[in-house]
Design an enzyme around this catalytic site. Structure first.
Site, PDB file in Angstrom:
ATOM      1  CE  LYS A 182      -2.896  -0.309   3.610  1.00  0.00           C
ATOM      2  NZ  LYS A 182      -3.910  -0.226   4.426  1.00  0.00           N
TER       3      LYS A 182
ATOM      4  CE  LYS B 285      -2.027   4.392   5.122  1.00  0.00           C
ATOM      5  NZ  LYS B 285      -3.296   4.332   5.976  1.00  0.00           N
TER       6      LYS B 285
HETATM    7  N1  C2G Z   1     -10.372   7.024   9.178  1.00  0.00           N
HETATM    8  C1  C2G Z   1     -11.571   7.710   9.724  1.00  0.00           C
HETATM    9  N2  C2G Z   1     -11.145   9.004  10.387  1.00  0.00           N
HETATM   10  C2  C2G Z   1      -9.696   9.600  10.639  1.00  0.00           C
HETATM   11  C3  C2G Z   1      -8.828   8.676   9.844  1.00  0.00           C
HETATM   12  C4  C2G Z   1      -9.281   7.318   9.355  1.00  0.00           C
HETATM   13  O1  C2G Z   1     -12.791   7.637   9.784  1.00  0.00           O
HETATM   14  N3  C2G Z   1      -9.624  10.844  10.910  1.00  0.00           N
HETATM   15  C5  C2G Z   1     -10.976   5.751   9.031  1.00  0.00           C
HETATM   16  C6  C2G Z   1     -10.647   5.335   7.619  1.00  0.00           C
HETATM   17  O2  C2G Z   1     -11.248   6.221   6.563  1.00  0.00           O
HETATM   18  C7  C2G Z   1     -10.579   4.003   7.342  1.00  0.00           C
HETATM   19  C8  C2G Z   1     -10.424   3.684   8.872  1.00  0.00           C
HETATM   20  O3  C2G Z   1     -10.490   4.616   9.763  1.00  0.00           O
HETATM   21  O4  C2G Z   1     -11.797   3.556   7.154  1.00  0.00           O
HETATM   22  C9  C2G Z   1      -8.863   3.044   8.868  1.00  0.00           C
HETATM   23  O5  C2G Z   1      -8.043   4.025   8.427  1.00  0.00           O
HETATM   24  P1  C2G Z   1      -6.303   3.660   8.163  1.00  0.00           P
HETATM   25  O6  C2G Z   1      -5.832   2.843   8.744  1.00  0.00           O
HETATM   26  O7  C2G Z   1      -5.877   4.807   7.338  1.00  0.00           O
HETATM   27  O8  C2G Z   1      -6.766   2.526   6.576  1.00  0.00           O
HETATM   28  P2  C2G Z   1      -6.013   2.323   5.129  1.00  0.00           P
HETATM   29  O9  C2G Z   1      -4.839   2.304   5.266  1.00  0.00           O
HETATM   30  O10 C2G Z   1      -6.961   3.652   4.265  1.00  0.00           O
HETATM   31  O11 C2G Z   1      -6.652   1.096   4.635  1.00  0.00           O
HETATM   32  O12 C2G Z   1      -8.166  -2.277   1.958  1.00  0.00           O
HETATM   33  C10 C2G Z   1      -8.467  -0.921   2.524  1.00  0.00           C
HETATM   34  C11 C2G Z   1      -7.237  -0.412   3.152  1.00  0.00           C
HETATM   35  O13 C2G Z   1      -6.650  -1.537   3.987  1.00  0.00           O
HETATM   36  C12 C2G Z   1      -7.746   0.637   3.949  1.00  0.00           C
END
Ligand code: C2G
Length: 130
Positions: free
Chosen positions: A44, A46
């Site tokens: 990803k 990350k």
């Molecule tokens: N999130 C949120 N508000 C934030 C930060 C994150 O609602 N201020 C939500 C994101 O939209 C996501 C979840 O928390 O639904 C997890 O965020 P991340 O760990 O950043 O997930 P991500 O890296 O986007 O991985 O297959 C899908 C991916 O694995 C998503």
């Protein structure tokens, strides 16, 4: 029993993550969180500060979470939904539209992100301190 699933890295767990998990759980009776492995995070683009094992450990302590399973690639969502009898797939709306293909298998809901907080912001803000 209505089963909900969501996906993410959940690094440096913060209020935005917890609010997402709380709202996701409120859509059913059981919430499965599919957490990106360290290897998948590399795919990803990350780099999580906290290892997969520790992110899993922390999420399992959250009252809204019933089960934590690994997310290893982009292509496992349909089989996850089918194999886990999932009724509802939930993601923050930064992903809006990206997973609509799952509508053939379950309800798909995108929830508003929590403004003003992110793992990236935490990392940047911490750089300001010694
Ligand atoms: N999130 C949120 N508000 C934030 C930060 C994150 O609602 N201020 C939500 C994101 O939209 C996501 C979840 O928390 O639904 C997890 O965020 P991340 O760990 O950043 O997930 P991500 O890296 O986007 O991985 O297959 C899908 C991916 O694995 C998503």
């Amino acid at each position: 029993m209505k089963k909900v699933i969501t996906y993410g890295t959940f690094d440096l767990l913060h209020k935005g993550h917890v609010r997402l998990l709380k709202r996701a759980k409120a859509l059913g009776d059981h919430l499965t969180v599919c957490v990106s492995t360290d290897e998948f995070n590399a795919i990803k683009g990350k780099h999580a500060y906290t290892s997969y094992e520790d992110r899993k450990y922390i999420l399992e302590a959250i009252r809204y979470v019933n089960e934590v399973i690994p997310e290893k690639d982009w292509n496992q969502k349909i089989s996850d939904v089918v194999n886990n009898d999932i009724d509802t797939f939930v993601m923050g709306d930064d992903w809006k539209g990206k997973f609509d293909f799952l509508k053939d298998y379950c309800q798909v809901i995108y929830l508003p992100r929590t403004e003003g907080i992110s793992t990236t912001k935490i990392k940047k803000d911490l750089e300001l301190f010694d």
